[in-house]
Scaffold this motif. Structure first.
Motif, PDB file in Angstrom:
ATOM      1  N   VAL A 192       5.721   3.994   1.132  1.00 47.23           N
ATOM      2  CA  VAL A 192       4.911   2.891   0.795  1.00 47.23           C
ATOM      3  C   VAL A 192       5.335   1.837   1.658  1.00 47.23           C
ATOM      4  CG1 VAL A 192       7.413   1.945  -0.756  1.00 47.23           C
ATOM      5  CG2 VAL A 192       4.945   1.174  -1.305  1.00 47.23           C
ATOM      6  N   TYR A 193       4.172   0.997   1.950  1.00 47.89           N
ATOM      7  CA  TYR A 193       4.115  -0.361   2.942  1.00 47.89           C
ATOM      8  C   TYR A 193       4.130  -1.636   2.454  1.00 47.89           C
ATOM      9  CZ  TYR A 193       2.850   4.081   5.582  1.00 47.89           C
ATOM     10  OH  TYR A 193       2.788   5.276   6.083  1.00 47.89           O
ATOM     11  N   LEU A 194       4.651  -2.401   3.134  1.00 50.45           N
ATOM     12  CA  LEU A 194       4.724  -3.867   2.748  1.00 50.45           C
ATOM     13  C   LEU A 194       4.096  -4.662   3.857  1.00 50.45           C
ATOM     14  CD1 LEU A 194       4.892  -5.957   0.555  1.00 50.45           C
ATOM     15  CD2 LEU A 194       7.061  -6.359   1.256  1.00 50.45           C
ATOM     16  N   GLN A 195       2.926  -4.953   4.151  1.00 49.25           N
ATOM     17  CA  GLN A 195       2.339  -6.061   5.243  1.00 49.25           C
ATOM     18  C   GLN A 195       2.529  -7.431   5.089  1.00 49.25           C
ATOM     19  OE1 GLN A 195       0.812  -5.111   8.323  1.00 49.25           O
ATOM     20  NE2 GLN A 195       1.171  -7.138   8.773  1.00 49.25           N
ATOM     21  N   MET A 196       3.476  -8.044   5.677  1.00 51.70           N
ATOM     22  CA  MET A 196       3.969  -9.494   5.427  1.00 51.70           C
ATOM     23  C   MET A 196       3.300 -10.541   6.466  1.00 51.70           C
ATOM     24  SD  MET A 196       7.969  -8.940   4.322  1.00 51.70           S
ATOM     25  CE  MET A 196       8.297  -8.476   5.953  1.00 51.70           C
ATOM     26  N   ASN A 197       2.332 -11.264   6.221  1.00 50.05           N
ATOM     27  CA  ASN A 197       1.679 -12.014   6.958  1.00 50.05           C
ATOM     28  C   ASN A 197       2.240 -13.514   6.646  1.00 50.05           C
ATOM     29  OD1 ASN A 197       0.190  -9.995   7.990  1.00 50.05           O
ATOM     30  ND2 ASN A 197      -1.301 -10.269   6.660  1.00 50.05           N
TER      31      ASN A 197
ATOM     32  N   SER B  15       0.734  -1.147  -0.053  1.00 50.94           N
ATOM     33  CA  SER B  15       0.138  -0.014  -0.018  1.00 50.94           C
ATOM     34  C   SER B  15       0.900   1.138  -0.006  1.00 50.94           C
ATOM     35  CB  SER B  15      -1.123   0.076   1.292  1.00 50.94           C
ATOM     36  OG  SER B  15      -0.008  -0.254   2.289  1.00 50.94           O
ATOM     37  N   ARG B  16       0.223   2.398  -0.462  1.00 53.43           N
ATOM     38  CA  ARG B  16       1.123   3.605  -0.321  1.00 53.43           C
ATOM     39  C   ARG B  16       0.316   4.637   0.254  1.00 53.43           C
ATOM     40  NH1 ARG B  16       2.645   4.700  -6.323  1.00 53.43           N
ATOM     41  NH2 ARG B  16       3.211   6.761  -5.558  1.00 53.43           N
ATOM     42  N   ASP B  17       1.051   5.659   0.767  1.00 49.35           N
ATOM     43  CA  ASP B  17       0.423   6.812   1.319  1.00 49.35           C
ATOM     44  C   ASP B  17       1.198   8.051   0.420  1.00 49.35           C
ATOM     45  OD1 ASP B  17      -0.263   9.119   2.505  1.00 49.35           O
ATOM     46  OD2 ASP B  17       0.168   8.496   4.491  1.00 49.35           O
ATOM     47  N   ASN B  18       0.369   8.518  -0.531  1.00 43.78           N
ATOM     48  CA  ASN B  18       0.768   9.426  -1.472  1.00 43.78           C
ATOM     49  C   ASN B  18       1.116  10.743  -0.800  1.00 43.78           C
ATOM     50  OD1 ASN B  18       0.911   7.739  -3.736  1.00 43.78           O
ATOM     51  ND2 ASN B  18      -1.280   8.171  -4.021  1.00 43.78           N
ATOM     52  N   ALA B  19       0.235  11.278   0.185  1.00 43.85           N
ATOM     53  CA  ALA B  19       0.500  12.472   0.837  1.00 43.85           C
ATOM     54  C   ALA B  19       1.761  12.416   1.745  1.00 43.85           C
ATOM     55  CB  ALA B  19      -0.365  12.587   1.775  1.00 43.85           C
ATOM     56  N   ASN B  20       2.222  11.046   2.274  1.00 41.67           N
ATOM     57  CA  ASN B  20       3.386  11.354   3.041  1.00 41.67           C
ATOM     58  C   ASN B  20       4.575  10.614   2.081  1.00 41.67           C
ATOM     59  OD1 ASN B  20       2.804  12.476   5.716  1.00 41.67           O
ATOM     60  ND2 ASN B  20       1.106  10.672   5.515  1.00 41.67           N
TER      61      ASN B  20
END
Length: 115
Positions: free
Chosen positions: A78-83, A70-75
């Motif tokens: 980019v994130y990666l949630q790993m389960n 996912s990404r937060d364009n305002a900030n």
């Protein structure tokens, strides 16, 4: 220039979860795709996941259904949630962004999955 700072790596047991973050700073105007790649010792760097600015995503086959990008364009992050992490997910994870056709890489963060 674009600077990338990754965080969130570490040691986790099989079946556990981690969340990686990558914050972009500097000359960030024009960044389009943001993503994650990984490289284990003795192997080539491989795609984990990538996300376009409108939010379209693409995942490597080995992580589909377990990882979410996912990404937060305002900030500019980019994130990666790993389960459901597996020992074979052990690698150095690199953040990558593309800006006007040029690629920028982060320094990498180690993820180790072991009991």
């Amino acid at each position: 220039q674009v600077q990338l700072v990754e965080s969130g790596g570490g040691l986790v047991q099989p079946g556990g979860s981690l969340r990686l973050s990558c914050a972009a700073s500097g000359s960030i105007f024009g960044i389009t795709a943001m993503g994650w790649y990984r490289q284990a010792p003795g192997t080539q760097r491989e795609l984990v996941a990538v996300i376009g600015r409108p939010g379209s995503t693409n995942y490597g086959d080995s992580v589909k259904g377990r990882f979410t990008i996912s990404r937060d364009n305002a900030n500019n992050t980019v994130y990666l949630q790993m389960n459901s992490l597996k020992p074979e997910d052990t690698a150095v994870y690199y953040c990558k962004v593309v800006k006007f056709g040029r690629t920028y890489w982060g320094q990498g963060t180690q993820v180790t999955v072991s009991s």
